[in-house]
Design a protein around this motif. Structure first.
Motif, mmCIF file in Angstrom:
data_model
loop_
_atom_site.group_PDB
_atom_site.id
_atom_site.type_symbol
_atom_site.label_atom_id
_atom_site.label_comp_id
_atom_site.label_asym_id
_atom_site.label_seq_id
_atom_site.Cartn_x
_atom_site.Cartn_y
_atom_site.Cartn_z
ATOM 1 N N THR A 86 0.962 -1.090 0.686
ATOM 2 C CA THR A 86 -0.026 0.222 -0.100
ATOM 3 C C THR A 86 0.960 1.433 0.032
ATOM 4 O OG1 THR A 86 0.179 0.946 1.980
ATOM 5 C CG2 THR A 86 -1.724 -1.069 1.363
ATOM 6 N N GLY A 87 0.257 3.191 -0.518
ATOM 7 C CA GLY A 87 1.121 3.746 -0.389
ATOM 8 C C GLY A 87 2.582 3.725 -2.120
ATOM 9 N N ALA A 110 -1.184 -0.783 -4.389
ATOM 10 C CA ALA A 110 -2.101 0.030 -4.017
ATOM 11 C C ALA A 110 -1.954 1.743 -3.964
ATOM 12 C CB ALA A 110 -2.343 -0.560 -2.679
ATOM 13 N N CYS A 111 -2.696 2.410 -4.818
ATOM 14 C CA CYS A 111 -1.801 3.759 -4.552
ATOM 15 C C CYS A 111 -3.082 4.620 -4.802
ATOM 16 C CB CYS A 111 -1.487 4.340 -6.220
ATOM 17 S SG CYS A 111 -0.218 2.695 -7.275
ATOM 18 N N TYR A 112 -2.722 5.996 -4.333
ATOM 19 C CA TYR A 112 -4.117 6.865 -3.773
ATOM 20 C C TYR A 112 -4.184 7.666 -4.778
ATOM 21 C CZ TYR A 112 -6.831 10.878 -1.217
ATOM 22 O OH TYR A 112 -7.030 11.804 -1.293
ATOM 23 N N GLY A 116 -0.302 7.564 -9.831
ATOM 24 C CA GLY A 116 0.846 6.395 -9.120
ATOM 25 C C GLY A 116 0.078 5.192 -9.594
ATOM 26 N N ALA A 117 -0.986 4.731 -9.989
ATOM 27 C CA ALA A 117 -1.282 3.835 -10.746
ATOM 28 C C ALA A 117 -0.798 3.738 -12.035
ATOM 29 C CB ALA A 117 -2.879 3.289 -10.639
ATOM 30 N N GLU A 118 -0.789 4.322 -12.746
ATOM 31 C CA GLU A 118 0.199 4.634 -14.725
ATOM 32 C C GLU A 118 0.984 4.312 -14.400
ATOM 33 O OE1 GLU A 118 -1.486 8.204 -15.721
ATOM 34 O OE2 GLU A 118 -3.914 7.345 -16.220
ATOM 35 N N PHE A 119 1.512 4.642 -13.241
ATOM 36 C CA PHE A 119 2.596 4.830 -13.215
ATOM 37 C C PHE A 119 3.603 3.439 -13.422
ATOM 38 C CE2 PHE A 119 7.655 4.773 -11.476
ATOM 39 C CZ PHE A 119 7.838 5.670 -11.549
ATOM 40 N N LEU A 120 2.816 2.963 -12.081
ATOM 41 C CA LEU A 120 3.270 1.056 -12.136
ATOM 42 C C LEU A 120 2.352 0.328 -13.319
ATOM 43 C CD1 LEU A 120 3.805 1.335 -8.561
ATOM 44 C CD2 LEU A 120 5.386 1.351 -9.683
ATOM 45 N N ILE A 159 2.124 -8.921 3.493
ATOM 46 C CA ILE A 159 1.864 -7.269 2.920
ATOM 47 C C ILE A 159 2.960 -6.296 3.724
ATOM 48 C CG2 ILE A 159 -0.431 -5.499 3.785
ATOM 49 C CD1 ILE A 159 -1.827 -8.170 4.586
ATOM 50 N N VAL A 160 2.528 -5.656 2.810
ATOM 51 C CA VAL A 160 3.864 -4.032 3.478
ATOM 52 C C VAL A 160 2.415 -2.774 3.199
ATOM 53 C CG1 VAL A 160 5.510 -2.481 3.122
ATOM 54 C CG2 VAL A 160 6.081 -4.902 2.124
ATOM 55 N N ASN A 161 1.945 -2.595 4.475
ATOM 56 C CA ASN A 161 1.226 -1.379 4.709
ATOM 57 C C ASN A 161 2.166 -0.230 4.803
ATOM 58 O OD1 ASN A 161 -1.579 -0.586 5.215
ATOM 59 N ND2 ASN A 161 -1.620 -1.118 7.049
ATOM 60 N N ASN A 162 2.317 0.066 3.739
ATOM 61 C CA ASN A 162 2.721 1.572 4.135
ATOM 62 C C ASN A 162 1.896 3.134 4.097
ATOM 63 O OD1 ASN A 162 5.496 2.692 3.887
ATOM 64 N ND2 ASN A 162 5.096 3.942 1.643
ATOM 65 N N ALA A 163 1.560 2.824 3.271
ATOM 66 C CA ALA A 163 0.159 3.998 3.349
ATOM 67 C C ALA A 163 -0.019 4.552 4.349
ATOM 68 C CB ALA A 163 -2.004 3.387 2.923
ATOM 69 N N GLY A 164 -0.204 5.679 4.314
ATOM 70 C CA GLY A 164 -0.792 6.752 5.895
ATOM 71 C C GLY A 164 -0.537 8.338 5.373
ATOM 72 N N VAL A 165 -0.567 8.814 6.852
ATOM 73 C CA VAL A 165 -1.260 10.207 6.562
ATOM 74 C C VAL A 165 0.140 10.665 7.710
ATOM 75 C CG1 VAL A 165 -2.947 12.347 6.316
ATOM 76 C CG2 VAL A 165 -3.648 9.917 5.028
ATOM 77 N N CYS A 166 0.944 11.701 7.763
ATOM 78 C CA CYS A 166 1.053 12.251 8.507
ATOM 79 C C CYS A 166 0.541 13.813 9.112
ATOM 80 C CB CYS A 166 2.619 12.696 7.874
ATOM 81 S SG CYS A 166 3.581 12.924 9.338
ATOM 82 N N LEU A 167 0.246 14.311 10.241
ATOM 83 C CA LEU A 167 -0.332 15.185 10.788
ATOM 84 C C LEU A 167 0.096 16.092 11.345
ATOM 85 C CD1 LEU A 167 -3.847 13.707 11.956
ATOM 86 C CD2 LEU A 167 -3.203 14.879 9.847
#
Length: 170
Positions: A86-87, A110-112, A116-120, A159-167
């Motif tokens: 992800t991410g 998984a892309c946001y 990002g998805a087109e690149f891959l 699974i590599v869960n790299n998706a996230g938000v930095c606040l």
């Protein structure tokens, strides 16, 4: 490689990810822009295969960016395994998706964003565009991964869960 000038870089994402740092002074265009979607290209031995993308600077010079896989000796890579990342829009997960694909793994990325998805798209096994901050996005990624697993008759290996938000302030 089709360009008359070529260089080797560790990842094609370095130029893409740093485009905000490389703005041209004249009309706020990025100094380097991606010319084509990166893809896996086969080469004659001993090179095997690589990810190739072409970038162009504001003067029109085109350069091929080439990423070769890491050579791993005396290691049997489980190439029949599927990995969910992800991410994958940029940074670590995008680079990892490229590297794992070069090593022969099946990668669901998984892309946001659509960009990002087109690149891959031409590098990994499957791309999914989803906002993992919503239950609908999580369901979309899970279903896409399940469908890929079912079609291949395989099990999810990692699974590599790299998706996230930095606040700010956290």
């Amino acid at each position: 490689i089709t360009s008359s000038k070529s260089i080797t870089a560790t990842t094609a994402t370095n130029i893409h990810d740093n485009e905000n740092e490389n703005k041209a002074n004249n009309n706020d265009r990025p100094y380097w822009e991606l010319v084509n979607i990166p893809k896996i290209v086969g080469f004659p031995a001993p090179l095997d295969k690589a990810i190739v993308a072409t970038v162009r600077n504001i003067d029109g010079m085109e350069v091929d960016i080439v990423q070769y896989p890491v050579t791993l000796t005396n290691l049997d890579m489980p190439t029949d395994k599927i990995i969910l990342l992800t991410g994958c829009d940029s940074g670590f997960a995008r680079s990892l998706a490229c590297r794992l694909s070069l090593l022969g793994f099946s990668v669901v990325a998984a892309c946001y964003t659509k960009e990002g998805a087109e690149f891959l798209d031409r590098i990994v096994t499957k791309t999914v565009v989803a906002d993992l901050g919503s239950s609908e996005g999580v369901t979309c990624v899970i279903e896409a991964c399940r469908n890929e697993l079912r079609s291949r008759g395989e099990t999810l290996w990692a699974i590599v869960n790299n998706a996230g938000v930095c606040l700010p302030g956290n």
